[in-house]
Design a protein around this motif. Sequence first.
Motif, PDB file in Angstrom:
ATOM      1  N   ALA A   1       0.823  -1.216   0.000  1.00 51.62           N
ATOM      2  CA  ALA A   1       0.000   0.000   0.000  1.00 51.62           C
ATOM      3  C   ALA A   1       0.858   1.268   0.000  1.00 51.62           C
ATOM      4  CB  ALA A   1      -0.926   0.002   1.214  1.00 51.62           C
ATOM      5  N   LEU A   2       2.119   1.138   0.435  1.00 50.67           N
ATOM      6  CA  LEU A   2       3.020   2.289   0.486  1.00 50.67           C
ATOM      7  C   LEU A   2       4.101   2.223  -0.595  1.00 50.67           C
ATOM      8  CD1 LEU A   2       3.619   2.332   4.360  1.00 50.67           C
ATOM      9  CD2 LEU A   2       1.922   3.655   3.071  1.00 50.67           C
ATOM     10  N   ALA A   3       3.975   1.285  -1.491  1.00 49.15           N
ATOM     11  CA  ALA A   3       5.082   0.972  -2.399  1.00 49.15           C
ATOM     12  C   ALA A   3       5.190   1.884  -3.617  1.00 49.15           C
ATOM     13  CB  ALA A   3       4.970  -0.485  -2.879  1.00 49.15           C
ATOM     14  N   ASN A   4       4.144   2.648  -3.905  1.00 48.38           N
ATOM     15  CA  ASN A   4       4.161   3.442  -5.133  1.00 48.38           C
ATOM     16  C   ASN A   4       3.918   4.927  -4.860  1.00 48.38           C
ATOM     17  OD1 ASN A   4       4.409   1.209  -7.171  1.00 48.38           O
ATOM     18  ND2 ASN A   4       2.535   0.552  -6.142  1.00 48.38           N
ATOM     19  N   PRO A   5       4.866   5.580  -4.163  1.00 49.48           N
ATOM     20  CA  PRO A   5       4.676   7.010  -3.882  1.00 49.48           C
ATOM     21  C   PRO A   5       4.732   7.864  -5.146  1.00 49.48           C
ATOM     22  CG  PRO A   5       6.898   6.331  -3.318  1.00 49.48           C
ATOM     23  CD  PRO A   5       6.150   5.078  -3.650  1.00 49.48           C
ATOM     24  N   PHE A   6       5.395   7.363  -6.171  1.00 52.35           N
ATOM     25  CA  PHE A   6       5.479   8.063  -7.463  1.00 52.35           C
ATOM     26  C   PHE A   6       4.935   7.109  -8.528  1.00 52.35           C
ATOM     27  CE2 PHE A   6       9.491   9.097  -5.048  1.00 52.35           C
ATOM     28  CZ  PHE A   6       8.974  10.232  -4.443  1.00 52.35           C
ATOM     29  N   PRO A   7       3.624   6.986  -8.623  1.00 50.69           N
ATOM     30  CA  PRO A   7       3.019   5.915  -9.428  1.00 50.69           C
ATOM     31  C   PRO A   7       3.142   6.089 -10.935  1.00 50.69           C
ATOM     32  CG  PRO A   7       1.332   7.372  -8.547  1.00 50.69           C
ATOM     33  CD  PRO A   7       2.613   7.791  -7.920  1.00 50.69           C
ATOM     34  N   ASP A   8       3.422   7.292 -11.396  1.00 53.21           N
ATOM     35  CA  ASP A   8       3.445   7.534 -12.834  1.00 53.21           C
ATOM     36  C   ASP A   8       4.868   7.440 -13.377  1.00 53.21           C
ATOM     37  OD1 ASP A   8       0.670   8.056 -12.866  1.00 53.21           O
ATOM     38  OD2 ASP A   8       1.023  10.126 -12.244  1.00 53.21           O
ATOM     39  N   LEU A   9       5.058   6.518 -14.304  1.00 48.76           N
ATOM     40  CA  LEU A   9       6.377   6.336 -14.911  1.00 48.76           C
ATOM     41  C   LEU A   9       6.538   7.253 -16.124  1.00 48.76           C
ATOM     42  CD1 LEU A   9       6.627   2.424 -14.950  1.00 48.76           C
ATOM     43  CD2 LEU A   9       7.487   4.012 -13.218  1.00 48.76           C
ATOM     44  N   PRO A  10       7.779   7.609 -16.457  1.00 49.24           N
ATOM     45  CA  PRO A  10       7.999   8.316 -17.729  1.00 49.24           C
ATOM     46  C   PRO A  10       7.480   7.449 -18.878  1.00 49.24           C
ATOM     47  CG  PRO A  10      10.000   8.260 -16.395  1.00 49.24           C
ATOM     48  CD  PRO A  10       9.035   7.334 -15.743  1.00 49.24           C
ATOM     49  N   ASP A  11       6.846   8.068 -19.841  1.00 52.72           N
ATOM     50  CA  ASP A  11       6.295   7.325 -20.977  1.00 52.72           C
ATOM     51  C   ASP A  11       7.417   7.030 -21.972  1.00 52.72           C
ATOM     52  OD1 ASP A  11       4.918   6.207 -23.050  1.00 52.72           O
ATOM     53  OD2 ASP A  11       3.477   7.843 -23.287  1.00 52.72           O
ATOM     54  N   ALA A  12       7.694   5.752 -22.143  1.00 49.99           N
ATOM     55  CA  ALA A  12       8.770   5.362 -23.057  1.00 49.99           C
ATOM     56  C   ALA A  12       8.470   5.751 -24.496  1.00 49.99           C
ATOM     57  CB  ALA A  12       9.009   3.856 -22.969  1.00 49.99           C
ATOM     58  N   LEU A  13       7.210   6.012 -24.801  1.00 50.02           N
ATOM     59  CA  LEU A  13       6.835   6.310 -26.179  1.00 50.02           C
ATOM     60  C   LEU A  13       6.329   7.751 -26.339  1.00 50.02           C
ATOM     61  CD1 LEU A  13       5.191   2.927 -27.239  1.00 50.02           C
ATOM     62  CD2 LEU A  13       7.453   3.814 -27.812  1.00 50.02           C
ATOM     63  N   THR A  14       6.846   8.649 -25.514  1.00 45.79           N
ATOM     64  CA  THR A  14       6.579  10.078 -25.679  1.00 45.79           C
ATOM     65  C   THR A  14       7.905  10.821 -25.702  1.00 45.79           C
ATOM     66  OG1 THR A  14       4.438   9.961 -24.553  1.00 45.79           O
ATOM     67  CG2 THR A  14       5.465  12.127 -24.716  1.00 45.79           C
ATOM     68  N   LEU A  15       8.122  11.603 -26.744  1.00 50.19           N
ATOM     69  CA  LEU A  15       9.354  12.383 -26.861  1.00 50.19           C
ATOM     70  C   LEU A  15       9.392  13.479 -25.801  1.00 50.19           C
ATOM     71  CD1 LEU A  15       9.453  12.829 -30.743  1.00 50.19           C
ATOM     72  CD2 LEU A  15      10.870  11.279 -29.390  1.00 50.19           C
ATOM     73  N   LYS A  16      10.558  14.020 -25.557  1.00 49.92           N
ATOM     74  CA  LYS A  16      10.702  15.094 -24.581  1.00 49.92           C
ATOM     75  C   LYS A  16       9.883  16.334 -24.962  1.00 49.92           C
ATOM     76  CE  LYS A  16      15.262  13.888 -22.724  1.00 49.92           C
ATOM     77  NZ  LYS A  16      14.910  13.860 -21.291  1.00 49.92           N
ATOM     78  N   ASN A  17       9.614  16.519 -26.244  1.00 52.11           N
ATOM     79  CA  ASN A  17       8.806  17.659 -26.677  1.00 52.11           C
ATOM     80  C   ASN A  17       7.308  17.381 -26.576  1.00 52.11           C
ATOM     81  OD1 ASN A  17       8.182  16.003 -28.855  1.00 52.11           O
ATOM     82  ND2 ASN A  17       9.375  17.169 -30.354  1.00 52.11           N
ATOM     83  N   GLY A  18       6.968  16.194 -26.040  1.00 54.10           N
ATOM     84  CA  GLY A  18       5.567  15.858 -25.838  1.00 54.10           C
ATOM     85  C   GLY A  18       4.915  15.100 -26.975  1.00 54.10           C
ATOM     86  N   LYS A  19       5.612  14.942 -28.074  1.00 60.45           N
ATOM     87  CA  LYS A  19       5.044  14.248 -29.225  1.00 60.45           C
ATOM     88  C   LYS A  19       5.093  12.739 -29.028  1.00 60.45           C
ATOM     89  CE  LYS A  19       5.181  14.341 -34.284  1.00 60.45           C
ATOM     90  NZ  LYS A  19       5.858  14.930 -35.471  1.00 60.45           N
ATOM     91  N   LYS A  20       4.019  12.041 -29.403  1.00 60.64           N
ATOM     92  CA  LYS A  20       3.943  10.602 -29.262  1.00 60.64           C
ATOM     93  C   LYS A  20       4.777   9.898 -30.342  1.00 60.64           C
ATOM     94  CE  LYS A  20       1.024  10.257 -25.773  1.00 60.64           C
ATOM     95  NZ  LYS A  20       1.402   9.595 -24.489  1.00 60.64           N
ATOM     96  N   VAL A  21       5.396   8.809 -29.957  1.00 63.55           N
ATOM     97  CA  VAL A  21       6.153   7.983 -30.906  1.00 63.55           C
ATOM     98  C   VAL A  21       5.156   7.098 -31.640  1.00 63.55           C
ATOM     99  CG1 VAL A  21       7.941   6.229 -31.166  1.00 63.55           C
ATOM    100  CG2 VAL A  21       8.193   8.023 -29.434  1.00 63.55           C
ATOM    101  N   ALA A  22       5.035   7.318 -32.921  1.00 66.51           N
ATOM    102  CA  ALA A  22       3.972   6.658 -33.685  1.00 66.51           C
ATOM    103  C   ALA A  22       4.449   5.440 -34.459  1.00 66.51           C
ATOM    104  CB  ALA A  22       3.335   7.658 -34.656  1.00 66.51           C
TER     105      ALA A  22
END
Length: 509
Positions: free
Chosen positions: A63-84
């Motif tokens: 229950a305490l294991a995921n204080p930062f539940p959101d992972l970086p999206d491996a398929l989103t560029l740093k400029n926010g564009k999706k890898v298609a």
Amino acid sequence: MKTVIFFFLFALPVMVSAQSPAPVNFTAEQDHQNMMKQLGIKTLRNGPSGDENAPNHANYNEALANPFPDLPDALTLKNGKKVANADMWWKLRRPEIAEDMEREVYGRIPANVPKVTWTVKVTDKERVGFYPVTAKQLIGHVDNTACLSINVNIEMTLVLPANAKGPVPVLMMFARSALPAPAQPSPADLEKINSALKELLVKEHPELKAIFEQYPAYNPVAEQSPFGPGGFPVIKGDPPTAMQLIANGWGYVLIDPSSIQADNAEGLTKGIIGLVNKGQPRKPDDWGALRAWSWGAARALDYLETEPTVDAKHVGIEGVSRYGKAALVTLAFEQRFAMGLIGSSGEGGAKLHRRNFGEAVESLTGGEYYWMAGNFMKYGASEATFGAKTAKDLPVDAHELIALCAPRLTFISYGIPEQGDAKWLDQQGSYMATVAAGAVFKLLGVKDIGVSNDYKTEKMPPVNTGMLDGVLAWRQHDGGHTDAPNVKYFIAWAKKMMEQEKAGNPIAK
């Protein structure tokens, strides 16, 4: 005369200043403090204790294991564009992830790493269990002309089935370099050795003559069977990994990580890291031991590419625990490796950094910081010139390290805590990373473990349930801190995937 003296006096300071500084011999504490000073870190958070009775014991409450539940999206560029598509992955997103991994987590391999020259130390006809093999012990000497006081000689053993009809796949394992069963002299030659040995012993120690006369059939050097006592292998459970590989027509390599880079902080100004730095301390983005070991594995692969009996297009990398981390780093960055068996790798390997369960980022910013780039220490800082940072601030996470392996064969292996594969390793967090990484494998046109890529909701399968239908694979066995119970599954899985590739399914570009 005046001209000569003038030249000498003005030339000498130039010659002295051109010399390299003397190699540094830091203690682990001195090296750690040096890196903290370079980074502007005043204090680090203490890592959790593996002792569940300690005040700062590691968290094992899910229950305490995921204080930062959101992972970086491996398929989103740093400029926010999706890898298609795959082209965007290879040209844009993969380089972004690799750059962040190198700079902030594992360190960069320098451009000026010297050449390795391989020589064969021993070639021997031996047996692995029932199977005849050819075994070679090799030394990879690293050119040290830039710093003669530091010698690096990579030790490895190559073992191939003697009856192979053609080039065979090979599994490279991080382990001590050792011959499997050095060939013994013939009975006739052994008799000559024993006769000469008895004669020498009696000459040096006359009192032994009576003992040899009392036991005339005794020989100082006994004949040894390659099969052990009784003349046949005594095997309980699965055969040893080496025997399974040879029995299935594979070869294997044992490469000694300690001959590349010491597994301690004191060794950072020695080994290959120290050689390249001419004995001076690391800079924050310099490579750590994990990356150094992976570099050594790549140099071993250079040699394997010259061996006609090795299928160099199908060489795998294997390791357990810290060497499981190194195996995953190797597979991620050294794209010539076709497959990997990643055993119980934990933090710094397949475990998510953002998880608060067992081993943590702080475990590797303190004790084993030398595995990582110096920059990694920033994410354990509680007080620094840049403020404080946590695992949440890392630009990447373990799922993206696994994703760098795509679309090559990647088998993530764990055991169970009850048998010694400690909760500390966070099997659940590694499963979540595997689930999340699957999105990249799918984008590149290959199967992952066969579930959705929702790492927040997917449930880890029961123990001994193999998820082995894709290029990305997962299996948690019912053994301990080893990948041995998964070796037979790995071999069968890799064979199936290589057969699909041969049939035209492009699984391992």
